[in-house]
Scaffold this motif. Structure first.
Motif, PDB file in Angstrom:
ATOM      1  N   SER A 158      -7.284 -11.666   5.101  1.00 50.97           N
ATOM      2  CA  SER A 158      -6.179 -10.764   5.378  1.00 50.97           C
ATOM      3  C   SER A 158      -6.312 -10.155   6.775  1.00 50.97           C
ATOM      4  CB  SER A 158      -6.185  -9.669   4.330  1.00 50.97           C
ATOM      5  OG  SER A 158      -5.336  -8.650   4.697  1.00 50.97           O
ATOM      6  N   TYR A 159      -7.523  -9.768   7.120  1.00 52.19           N
ATOM      7  CA  TYR A 159      -7.755  -9.161   8.417  1.00 52.19           C
ATOM      8  C   TYR A 159      -7.753 -10.230   9.508  1.00 52.19           C
ATOM      9  CZ  TYR A 159     -10.024  -6.125  11.879  1.00 52.19           C
ATOM     10  OH  TYR A 159     -10.332  -5.411  13.009  1.00 52.19           O
ATOM     11  N   SER A 161      -5.925 -12.729   9.608  1.00 47.11           N
ATOM     12  CA  SER A 161      -4.554 -13.114   9.916  1.00 47.11           C
ATOM     13  C   SER A 161      -3.965 -12.243  11.015  1.00 47.11           C
ATOM     14  CB  SER A 161      -3.695 -13.017   8.658  1.00 47.11           C
ATOM     15  OG  SER A 161      -3.471 -11.672   8.337  1.00 47.11           O
ATOM     16  N   SER A 364      -0.723 -14.424  -3.184  1.00 50.76           N
ATOM     17  CA  SER A 364      -0.998 -13.772  -1.904  1.00 50.76           C
ATOM     18  C   SER A 364      -2.341 -13.056  -1.948  1.00 50.76           C
ATOM     19  CB  SER A 364       0.068 -12.732  -1.576  1.00 50.76           C
ATOM     20  OG  SER A 364       1.326 -13.238  -1.818  1.00 50.76           O
ATOM     21  N   TYR A 365      -2.634 -12.457  -3.106  1.00 48.48           N
ATOM     22  CA  TYR A 365      -3.919 -11.770  -3.209  1.00 48.48           C
ATOM     23  C   TYR A 365      -5.059 -12.763  -3.143  1.00 48.48           C
ATOM     24  CZ  TYR A 365      -1.696  -7.403  -4.272  1.00 48.48           C
ATOM     25  OH  TYR A 365      -0.952  -6.265  -4.183  1.00 48.48           O
ATOM     26  N   ASP A 368      -5.394 -13.822   0.457  1.00 47.16           N
ATOM     27  CA  ASP A 368      -5.772 -12.833   1.459  1.00 47.16           C
ATOM     28  C   ASP A 368      -7.071 -12.097   1.178  1.00 47.16           C
ATOM     29  OD1 ASP A 368      -3.818 -13.409   3.143  1.00 47.16           O
ATOM     30  OD2 ASP A 368      -2.587 -11.650   2.791  1.00 47.16           O
ATOM     31  N   SER A 405      -0.035  -2.306  -1.025  1.00 50.28           N
ATOM     32  CA  SER A 405       0.000  -3.743  -0.743  1.00 50.28           C
ATOM     33  C   SER A 405       0.907  -4.452  -1.738  1.00 50.28           C
ATOM     34  CB  SER A 405      -1.403  -4.325  -0.799  1.00 50.28           C
ATOM     35  OG  SER A 405      -1.812  -4.437  -2.133  1.00 50.28           O
ATOM     36  N   MET A 412      -1.302  -5.458   2.928  1.00 50.20           N
ATOM     37  CA  MET A 412      -2.510  -6.131   2.462  1.00 50.20           C
ATOM     38  C   MET A 412      -3.631  -5.875   3.457  1.00 50.20           C
ATOM     39  SD  MET A 412      -2.670  -8.121  -0.183  1.00 50.20           S
ATOM     40  CE  MET A 412      -1.730  -9.559  -0.489  1.00 50.20           C
ATOM     41  N   LEU A 413      -3.235  -5.689   4.700  1.00 50.86           N
ATOM     42  CA  LEU A 413      -4.184  -5.429   5.768  1.00 50.86           C
ATOM     43  C   LEU A 413      -4.948  -4.138   5.542  1.00 50.86           C
ATOM     44  CD1 LEU A 413      -4.935  -6.571   8.498  1.00 50.86           C
ATOM     45  CD2 LEU A 413      -3.208  -5.125   9.498  1.00 50.86           C
ATOM     46  N   ALA A 416      -7.449  -4.708   2.634  1.00 48.56           N
ATOM     47  CA  ALA A 416      -8.616  -5.561   2.869  1.00 48.56           C
ATOM     48  C   ALA A 416      -9.916  -4.784   3.065  1.00 48.56           C
ATOM     49  CB  ALA A 416      -8.351  -6.489   4.049  1.00 48.56           C
TER      50      ALA A 416
END
Lengths: 771, 346
Positions: A158-159, A161, A364-365, A368, A405, A412-413, A416
């Motif tokens: 996630s990070y 990205s 997505s989880y 990420d 999130s 999501m960021l 994380a």
């Protein structure tokens, strides 16, 4: 003798442990940096996507003209004819960071270009972020958890990205600032030191400079303070950690032009002030409680509570009336859509239109945060056993961020780091239990020979001291002077719990299997992260590649188009496109645009959307009124590039229709379906976007087969009356059209002849006799 | 369409138009269409939600009107005998249907005669069912003004059109009939009186609560509550429940090819179904909970055999859960996650 000897290996052990952790941290930093370099290796050292181009342009301006000019910069290249005050509308943290970095490197005689510094800012700050995670988790649950969490954060997809090399965006530095601010808050809370509280306010200032997400901090920390008060955990340390942050932090935050008086005027900040008042009331209550007898205190409480409630009610009523009088209840649209998830989709299409504002689904989880999703619950439970101020903060952080999130995939960021901290705690506890079980039950050790027992006891003792220490640190942290004494006490006392601790083991073979599975899980995480960094998140989206059976194809159409604009148009020409391409056009082509990715003026965007959805003549009039010379559309139908303008077109219609009601979405839909084939509505087939995208498209394959929509287009042969094609890139991904000059009023046959001549393409830009 | 406007504005219409109208259609029929509409309006007025109960004779009379008829009508095929079957969810659909109807009439009081909502009962009107060729339920049909052959010209609502209940039904009608529906008005869960009552109750309760809070014995001080809450929030979020709420996704879909089958898992990462999300959310959460159980509870158990057996079960369950999620993710997203081994190893 024995008494003298025993501390020596212990200190040696400590020293060795410290050196080892520093070495491990160093490696984690190197790893965090290098895993983000895939984009440079696979593509080139280039700025990615859309927003980073704007940041890059601002950084260039900063390094060239200095900070004062930057502060006062009025940019006339965007939002024509309105322009934009850059200094007052941009979060300057990232730009100033990279600018400073560049300056330092230059004074050290390391001549790097601004672009290189910008490209590598994000990876550098990811390394910092993982160190900050170490510090934060160490405050919550000790060194082991800290190291694990740092390692997990270094590679959390996630990070990654948002922080691959070239992704020069606010989040790159903001995540570091976020974690570091939390660390300093916890540190201040654990030590009760005003020094850390002040540092915390400064870190918060840096966060405010960097990212709009700072409102998360200024709401989370008050929430935690309130939680502590409600659950009866108020202490003077809490006061010291919180009060300076609110006062200093708010003062500093209002120094940032883009925030300014918002720091005291908008509802996002009210929670902190409310809690600020509450903590003072509570502090007063505790103070009075200490001064007077319990009976007197009871009387005082009833008196104060009854009076206080009335006053509170009055203040609350005024506050509610104030807030309710503003249309959005004082909240910005983005924050509101977090509180009421269905808000954005109902009222603000421009927020709902952005793909990263959509709610995520369960894959997505997995994409990420991957296996961390499995470990987090264990971390949450570990934080409750025992519960401390710091661990309750960690729990609150994960609970709020995981909810946010769930509403917006972009947040999501923020989740994380919390997920990494929780998983770090969970993994470290699990490894602790399992390795302990193995260590004390290995066949060789379990025979109780005196030497071995001593050794084991020694190790055990270390362990106990550590856990005791951390537990103690979680509870009451006395001042520094007392701490050393306490430590001695603990060390002396620790022989007693040693016996108890020894019983807490699991069966040997099961522990071995468990460790094996955990390592397997970790390995899977590493594989997934490396894959995500290499394949999923490294595409710069300005250069595209595709792999087919006959090798690698590179699509460099965007830069080709921007290069063409830079070299073939006048410096002051205006280029219209959908807002997505605004930043890139100003940064790479250096031409004035009508709208860009800073979507501050909805009406202006709606105007462009309306023009794109109108028939040619109406569109020409709109564009002409805006002085537009060129119109740029992105078209993916030939090569199968799915995020092109035709796929974004419905949003243009929606946003346009929101301001200009004569644009109606159902006119572009056939029975509720969006289509561009022969079944499409006449409005759709006659709108400017359709025409500009598919003009001469049938000449490519004779059928006009669109490879994104997978259908043949509805209207194949048509001529443009008010626009002329001036440039189409190699793969047809970007098409540039020029507005035809207004026709002279000529009667009769000459008119026809004229129009024929003008429909031919000609290289000379000066067609208009008035030029 | 021409007749339709004439009728709607019949009171203020130009006599010439009426004349043309009368020339075109026999007088008797025009009168009967008028009488039917007034009868339907009366029935509509009597029904609290505006849904008219349709019988065979009434349907016959409506169908006897010359096409194009002056109104659309929407037919809900109902069967009391099937109300007990939970998987058909007929009662829910019926209430949603009446919700659409009442919302339409409150939103468009001037268009009451342009769209009629009917329900029809299988037991008493089997011939009408046969007329439409309806053999399975739930079934909702829109009959446009021009429809002559009921089987061919009327438009059945797809399963996807009532998957999101009243809202999607309204969208369906809007797109097919070109009538504007307006928002669906659901009755609020709590009435205004209840809200006032709750506010007063909270206001009275606050001082007592504060007193308790200061004394330190409320549920808020119980950390197990907080722990359960945090875990629940986590489960709720990772299962993508917010997605289901925002997009109003159903728990499952009916298989298009075989209506008796239910689809619980949707392939493609941009979408998920309700049940699917909760299933995976459960798998996400259970592994962590088991790990916490082992590290915090099981270590305190003294009996070695119990420890051993529990651990083996826990490890097996966790392993299968992770494996299942990895499998589902690969299936759903189609990503080929792979490691980068040295090429000489292959």
């Amino acid at each position: 003798m024995a008494a003298l000897e025993t501390p020596q290996p212990s200190t040696l052990r400590h020293a060795f442990g410290n050196v080892l952790s520093i070495f491990v941290l160093l490696l984690i930093g190197v790893f965090a940096f290098s895993i983000r370099l895939f984009s440079v290796i696979k593509y080139e050292s280039v700025i990615h996507e859309f927003d980073p181009y704007f940041n890059y342009r601002v950084t260039q301006f900063l390094t060239k003209n200095g900070i004062y000019d930057f502060w006062n910069w009025f940019d006339d290249r965007t939002w024509y004819p309105l322009g934009r005050v850059i200094g007052g509308t941009v979060y300057p943290g990232l730009t100033l960071t990279a600018g400073t970095l560049w300056r330092i490197l230059n004074t050290l005689n390391i001549p790097l270009s601004v672009e290189t510094v910008c490209v590598f800012t994000a990876p550098i700050f990811s390394a910092f972020a993982s160190w900050a995670t170490y510090l934060l988790t160490k405050e919550v649950k000790g060194v082991g958890a800290g190291l694990t969490a740092a390692a997990l954060l270094a590679m959390v997809p996630s990070y990654i990205s948002r922080s691959v090399a070239g992704s020069y965006d606010n989040e790159a530095v903001a995540i570091f600032a976020l974690i570091f601010t939390f660390y300093l808050y916890i540190k201040a809370l654990n030590t009760g030191s005003l020094f850390y509280a002040t540092l915390n306010a400064i870190a918060y200032f840096y966060m405010v400079c960097s990212w709009g997400g700072y409102t998360f901090i200024i709401n989370l920390i008050p929430m935690h303070v309130l939680l502590c008060i409600v659950t009866g955990r108020y202490s003077s340390r809490l006061y010291i950690a919180y009060a300076p942050l609110v006062v200093l932090g708010t003062l500093l935050a209002s120094l940032v032009p883009v925030v300014g008086f918002n720091a005291v005027m908008t509802s996002e900040h009210f929670a902190s002030f409310l809690v600020f008042i509450i903590i003072h009331v509570v502090a007063l209550v505790y103070y009075i409680k200490g001064m007077i007898s319990p009976q007197m205190f009871k009387v005082a409480v009833t008196l104060v509570v009854s009076v206080g409630l009335i006053v509170c009610g009055a203040v609350l009523a005024v506050l509610i009336a104030l807030v309710a009088s503003s249309p959005t209840k004082g909240w910005s649209g983005r924050s509101l859509s977090l509180l009421d998830p269905t808000y954005a989709s109902k009222y603000i299409p421009i927020i709902a239109s952005v793909s990263e504002h959509q709610p995520p689904t369960w894959p997505s989880y997995f994409m990420d945060i991957n296996v961390l999703a499995f470990l987090v619950p264990a971390g949450i439970i570990a934080c409750f056993l025992p519960l401390s101020d710091a661990s309750s903060f960690a729990v609150l952080y994960i609970a709020t961020s995981v909810y946010f999130s769930g509403v917006m995939v972009r947040l999501m960021l923020v989740l994380a780091p919390a997920a990494c901290i929780m998983s770090g705690i969970a993994l470290s506890e699990a490894f602790g239990v399992f390795t302990r079980s193995i260590k004390f039950q290995l066949p060789g050790v379990s025979q109780n020979s005196p030497v071995n027992a001593g050794d084991a006891g020694n190790v055990m003792q270390n362990d106990v001291v550590k856990t005791e220490k951390s537990e103690d640190s979680l509870k009451e942290r006395p001042s520094r002077k007392n701490k050393k004494k306490e430590k001695d006490k603990v060390e002396r006392a620790s022989v007693v719990p040693q016996i108890e601790k020894r019983l807490l083991v699991l069966p040997l073979e099961a522990s071995i299997i468990a460790i094996f599975l955990l390592v397997l899980l970790g390995a899977f995480y590493v594989v997934h992260c490396v894959w995500a960094a290499a394949e999923a998140y490294s595409a710069p989206s300005i250069v595209l590649t595709s792999r087919s059976h006959d090798g690698l194809h590179v699509f460099d159409d965007f830069r080709e188009a921007y290069g063409w604009l830079r070299h073939n148009t006048e410096v002051d020409d205006k280029v219209a496109s959908w807002w997505d391409y605004g930043y890139q056009t100003t940064a790479m082509a250096n031409r004035t645009v009508i709208v860009d990715n800073n979507t501050w003026n909805n009406t202006h965007i709606a105007t462009v959307g309306t023009a794109m959805s109108s028939p040619e003549k109406a569109a020409w009039e709109i564009f002409n009124s805006l002085d537009v010379k060129y119109v740029l559309v992105v078209f993916g139908g030939l090569v199968g590039y799915p995020s092109d303008d035709i796929n974004k077109f419905l949003w243009m219609v929606r946003i346009g229709g929101g301001v200009f009601p004569h644009i109606k979405e159902p006119d572009y839909l056939r029975d509720g379906q969006y289509r561009i084939d022969s079944q499409a509505t006449p409005t759709m087939l006659n709108c400017l976007m359709y025409k500009l995208s598919y003009y001469r498209f049938v000449e490519t394959d004779g059928k006009g087969f669109d490879r994104v929509r997978n259908t043949e287009i509805g209207k194949k042969y048509f001529k443009l009356t008010h626009f002329e094609e001036v440039f189409t890139t190699h793969h047809w991904m970007v098409r540039i059209y020029k507005l035809k000059p207004p026709k002279n009023r000529i009667r009769g046959k000459t008119k026809k002849a004229k129009s024929k001549a003008s429909s031919k393409r000609s290289g000379t830009p000066k067609k208009n006799p008035w030029h | 369409m021409a007749i339709f406007t004439t009728l709607a504005t019949a009171t203020s219409v130009v006599p010439l138009l009426l004349l043309i109208f009368n020339l075109l259609t026999p007088l008797a029929l025009s009168l009967s269409s008028d009488s039917i509409i007034s009868e339907l309006s009366a029935l509509q007025f009597q029904s609290p939600t505006g849904v008219i109960h349709l019988t065979d004779p009434l349907l016959r009379r409506i169908l006897a009107l010359p096409t194009p008829r002056p109104f659309h009508f929407l037919l809900f095929f109902d069967a009391q005998s099937l109300h007990s079957k939970a998987e058909l969810s007929l009662p829910t659909l019926k209430t949603e249907f009446s919700l659409v109807s009442s919302s339409f009439y409150t939103n468009n009081p001037d268009q009451k005669a342009l769209l009629f909502f009917f329900d029809i009962e299988f037991q008493e009107s089997q011939s009408s069912f046969a007329l439409f060729g309806v053999s399975s339920l739930p079934h909702i049909r829109l009959i446009p003004p021009s429809a002559t052959d009921l089987k061919k010209d009327s438009i059945p609502m797809d399963a996807s059109d009532f998957s999101r209940l009243a809202e999607s039904m309204a969208e369906f009608i809007e797109s097919r009939s070109r009538l504007s529906m307006g928002p669906v008005h659901r009755p609020p869960i709590v009435s205004k009186k209840q809200i006032a009552f709750i506010t007063v109750a909270i206001l009275i309760w606050t001082p007592f609560f504060l007193k308790k809070l200061i004394a330190g014995n409320t549920v808020l001080q119980d950390k197990n509550i907080w722990m359960a809450g945090a875990i629940f929030v986590y489960f709720f979020s990772v299962s993508g429940a917010m997605f289901n709420i925002i997009r109003k996704m159903p728990m499952f879909l009916l298989d298009r090819n075989d209506p008796s089958k239910l689809v619980f898992f949707y392939q493609g990462s941009g979408m998920q179904l309700g049940a699917e999300g909760f299933a995976v959310g459960f798998l996400y959460t259970i592994v962590g909970l088991l790990l916490a159980f082992v590290t915090h509870v099981l270590v305190r158990v003294k009996n070695r055999t119990v420890q051993r057996v529990t651990m083996i079960i826990v490890l097996l369950v966790s392993f299968l859960a992770v494996k299942q999620v990895v499998f589902l993710d690969n299936w759903k997203t189609g990503y080929g996650i792979h490691a980068y081994w040295p090429s000489s190893w292959q």
